[in-house]
Design a protein around this motif. Structure first.
Motif, PDB file in Angstrom:
ATOM      1  N   PRO A   2       0.811  -1.226   0.000  1.00  0.00           N
ATOM      2  CA  PRO A   2       0.000   0.000   0.000  1.00  0.00           C
ATOM      3  C   PRO A   2       0.840   1.270   0.000  1.00  0.00           C
ATOM      4  N   MET A   3       2.018   1.220   0.618  1.00  0.00           N
ATOM      5  CA  MET A   3       2.899   2.385   0.594  1.00  0.00           C
ATOM      6  C   MET A   3       3.342   2.692  -0.832  1.00  0.00           C
ATOM      7  N   PHE A   4       3.605   1.651  -1.609  1.00  0.00           N
ATOM      8  CA  PHE A   4       4.002   1.827  -3.005  1.00  0.00           C
ATOM      9  C   PHE A   4       2.894   2.523  -3.797  1.00  0.00           C
ATOM     10  N   PHE A   5       1.647   2.087  -3.581  1.00  0.00           N
ATOM     11  CA  PHE A   5       0.534   2.711  -4.309  1.00  0.00           C
ATOM     12  C   PHE A   5       0.320   4.158  -3.875  1.00  0.00           C
ATOM     13  N   VAL A   6       0.455   4.438  -2.576  1.00  0.00           N
ATOM     14  CA  VAL A   6       0.270   5.807  -2.087  1.00  0.00           C
ATOM     15  C   VAL A   6       1.350   6.726  -2.661  1.00  0.00           C
ATOM     16  N   ILE A   7       2.593   6.273  -2.616  1.00  0.00           N
ATOM     17  CA  ILE A   7       3.697   7.086  -3.134  1.00  0.00           C
ATOM     18  C   ILE A   7       3.545   7.283  -4.646  1.00  0.00           C
ATOM     19  N   SER A   8       3.119   6.258  -5.351  1.00  0.00           N
ATOM     20  CA  SER A   8       2.939   6.370  -6.806  1.00  0.00           C
ATOM     21  C   SER A   8       1.822   7.341  -7.139  1.00  0.00           C
ATOM     22  N   GLU A   9       0.696   7.247  -6.424  1.00  0.00           N
ATOM     23  CA  GLU A   9      -0.429   8.150  -6.683  1.00  0.00           C
ATOM     24  C   GLU A   9      -0.082   9.591  -6.333  1.00  0.00           C
ATOM     25  N   ALA A  10       0.815   9.782  -5.390  1.00  0.00           N
ATOM     26  CA  ALA A  10       1.234  11.139  -5.011  1.00  0.00           C
ATOM     27  C   ALA A  10       2.279  11.706  -5.966  1.00  0.00           C
ATOM     28  N   GLY A  11       2.711  10.909  -6.931  1.00  0.00           N
ATOM     29  CA  GLY A  11       3.711  11.369  -7.888  1.00  0.00           C
ATOM     30  C   GLY A  11       5.109  11.433  -7.321  1.00  0.00           C
ATOM     31  N   LEU A  12       5.381  10.651  -6.288  1.00  0.00           N
ATOM     32  CA  LEU A  12       6.689  10.687  -5.624  1.00  0.00           C
ATOM     33  C   LEU A  12       7.517   9.436  -5.876  1.00  0.00           C
ATOM     34  N   TYR A  13       7.049   8.571  -6.793  1.00  0.00           N
ATOM     35  CA  TYR A  13       7.833   7.373  -7.090  1.00  0.00           C
ATOM     36  C   TYR A  13       9.119   7.756  -7.805  1.00  0.00           C
ATOM     37  N   ASP A  14      10.188   7.059  -7.468  1.00  0.00           N
ATOM     38  CA  ASP A  14      11.522   7.335  -8.010  1.00  0.00           C
ATOM     39  C   ASP A  14      11.961   8.762  -7.682  1.00  0.00           C
ATOM     40  N   ASN A  15      11.609   9.190  -6.476  1.00  0.00           N
ATOM     41  CA  ASN A  15      11.969  10.508  -5.981  1.00  0.00           C
ATOM     42  C   ASN A  15      12.454  10.343  -4.549  1.00  0.00           C
ATOM     43  N   LEU A  16      13.474  11.075  -4.175  1.00  0.00           N
ATOM     44  CA  LEU A  16      14.007  10.941  -2.824  1.00  0.00           C
ATOM     45  C   LEU A  16      12.986  11.312  -1.758  1.00  0.00           C
ATOM     46  N   ILE A  17      12.055  12.212  -2.101  1.00  0.00           N
ATOM     47  CA  ILE A  17      11.012  12.570  -1.130  1.00  0.00           C
ATOM     48  C   ILE A  17      10.153  11.358  -0.801  1.00  0.00           C
ATOM     49  N   GLY A  18       9.921  10.499  -1.797  1.00  0.00           N
ATOM     50  CA  GLY A  18       9.148   9.287  -1.567  1.00  0.00           C
ATOM     51  C   GLY A  18       9.845   8.300  -0.655  1.00  0.00           C
ATOM     52  N   VAL A  19      11.145   8.417  -0.480  1.00  0.00           N
ATOM     53  CA  VAL A  19      11.892   7.591   0.468  1.00  0.00           C
ATOM     54  C   VAL A  19      11.962   8.276   1.831  1.00  0.00           C
ATOM     55  N   ILE A  20      12.097   9.585   1.828  1.00  0.00           N
ATOM     56  CA  ILE A  20      12.263  10.341   3.074  1.00  0.00           C
ATOM     57  C   ILE A  20      11.020  10.245   3.959  1.00  0.00           C
ATOM     58  N   LEU A  21       9.839  10.455   3.376  1.00  0.00           N
ATOM     59  CA  LEU A  21       8.614  10.523   4.180  1.00  0.00           C
ATOM     60  C   LEU A  21       8.301   9.217   4.916  1.00  0.00           C
ATOM     61  N   PRO A  22       8.261   8.052   4.245  1.00  0.00           N
ATOM     62  CA  PRO A  22       7.986   6.828   5.009  1.00  0.00           C
ATOM     63  C   PRO A  22       9.089   6.465   5.985  1.00  0.00           C
ATOM     64  N   THR A  23      10.343   6.765   5.651  1.00  0.00           N
ATOM     65  CA  THR A  23      11.435   6.472   6.581  1.00  0.00           C
ATOM     66  C   THR A  23      11.282   7.276   7.861  1.00  0.00           C
ATOM     67  N   ALA A  24      10.960   8.555   7.725  1.00  0.00           N
ATOM     68  CA  ALA A  24      10.736   9.388   8.909  1.00  0.00           C
ATOM     69  C   ALA A  24       9.518   8.916   9.692  1.00  0.00           C
ATOM     70  N   ALA A  25       8.462   8.515   8.983  1.00  0.00           N
ATOM     71  CA  ALA A  25       7.237   8.070   9.656  1.00  0.00           C
ATOM     72  C   ALA A  25       7.487   6.833  10.511  1.00  0.00           C
ATOM     73  N   PHE A  26       8.291   5.898  10.006  1.00  0.00           N
ATOM     74  CA  PHE A  26       8.543   4.673  10.769  1.00  0.00           C
ATOM     75  C   PHE A  26       9.574   4.887  11.870  1.00  0.00           C
ATOM     76  N   ALA A  27      10.344   5.957  11.802  1.00  0.00           N
ATOM     77  CA  ALA A  27      11.295   6.253  12.876  1.00  0.00           C
ATOM     78  C   ALA A  27      10.645   7.017  14.024  1.00  0.00           C
ATOM     79  N   MET A  28       9.567   7.721  13.758  1.00  0.00           N
ATOM     80  CA  MET A  28       8.976   8.605  14.765  1.00  0.00           C
ATOM     81  C   MET A  28       8.402   7.893  15.985  1.00  0.00           C
ATOM     82  N   PRO A  29       7.720   6.731  15.872  1.00  0.00           N
ATOM     83  CA  PRO A  29       7.195   6.104  17.095  1.00  0.00           C
ATOM     84  C   PRO A  29       8.269   5.782  18.122  1.00  0.00           C
TER      85      PRO A  29
END
Length: 273
Positions: free
Chosen positions: A122-149
């Protein structure tokens, strides 16, 4: 005064532990200063007969510098997001006594029980629909989200160690919540802040799954993906691979060396003492 007896068993255990830790480091380092043919002929334990820096030069000229830069960008952005969002979140959780805040915090901590592998599709589909696939922002956001808890859990524990008397003293002086946060809480939470910086930096620097699934082109590759290029159908360039590993570990090692004392204190939960 009686002299204490030397603990031979502890000394022997220390030597064994030193060998366990030091031998892999020795094998890794000496291989980086050998050519591929010398490494294959002499084996991993042999000391280099002819020192060479060709492995490092070859790595930097083969696109590894771009992977290194991409990893630095991802790491800095992830750490920036975590440091910007987690401290005020932890402060709100510690100072608020409302049931709603407690419930939100518990829901937030559910991220500790959800592995990234379970949500990568589902993360792949969300990032793709947001137009962030193959973009460093698409890696930064989920990485930060999983580090925050984890970071929120660590920093909340550190802030709870700050005695209520300090809060009351600043409140009696007419300090606002913003002033208490910046002048009291943050200075006394330095160890916790160092802990979440190192933890989030490690998560971002060593990240593999998100870059693997959410990037494709060479321009967006990070170090963990770039290490794959040393493996071909004919074998693995072991000296070149280990040289790349040494280059990749230096920045995060430097961060750890500067923050190790605060990191240990933060993990022990004595940041506010």
């Amino acid at each position: 005064m009686s002299k204490s007896r030397p603990n031979h068993l502890a000394g022997f255990g220390s030597v064994v532990w030193l060998l366990v830790v030091g031998l892999p480091l020795y094998v890794m380092l000496v291989a980086t200063f050998q050519s591929r043919s010398d490494y294959a002929a002499n084996g991993p334990l042999a000391f280099p007969e002819h020192f060479t820096l060709d492995n490092y030069v070859k790595d930097l000229n083969s696109g590894f510098a771009q992977y290194f830069l991409n990893t630095v960008v991802v790491t800095v952005c992830v750490v920036g997001i975590v440091v910007l969002l987690v401290p005020p979140l932890a402060y709100t959780i510690v100072r608020s006594r409302g049931r709603a805040t407690t419930t939100v915090f518990r829901l937030f901590l559910l991220g500790l029980a959800i592995p990234s592998q379970a949500v990568i599709v589902p993360m792949f589909f969300v990032i793709s629909e947001a137009g962030l696939y193959d973009n460093l922002i698409g890696v930064i956001l989920p990485t930060a989200a999983f580090a925050m808890p984890v970071c929120a859990l660590i920093l909340t524990g550190v802030m709870r160690d700050i005695t209520p008397d300090l809060y009351e003293a600043m409140t009696m002086d007419g300090a606002s919540s913003r002033r208490v946060f910046f002048q009291l809480v943050l200075p006394l939470s330095r160890s916790g802040l160092a802990t979440i910086v190192v933890f989030s930096a490690l998560q971002a620097w060593n990240g593999f799954l998100f870059p693997l699934v959410l990037t494709q082109s060479a321009e967006t590759k990070v170090i963990t993906m770039g290490l794959y290029e040393f493996q071909t159908e004919h074998g693995v360039d072991t000296p070149g691979l280990l040289a790349a590993v040494v280059l990749s570990m230096l920045p995060i090692l430097i961060v750890y060396l500067f923050a190790r004392r605060a990191l240990v204190q933060g993990l022990m939960g004595v940041g506010g003492k």
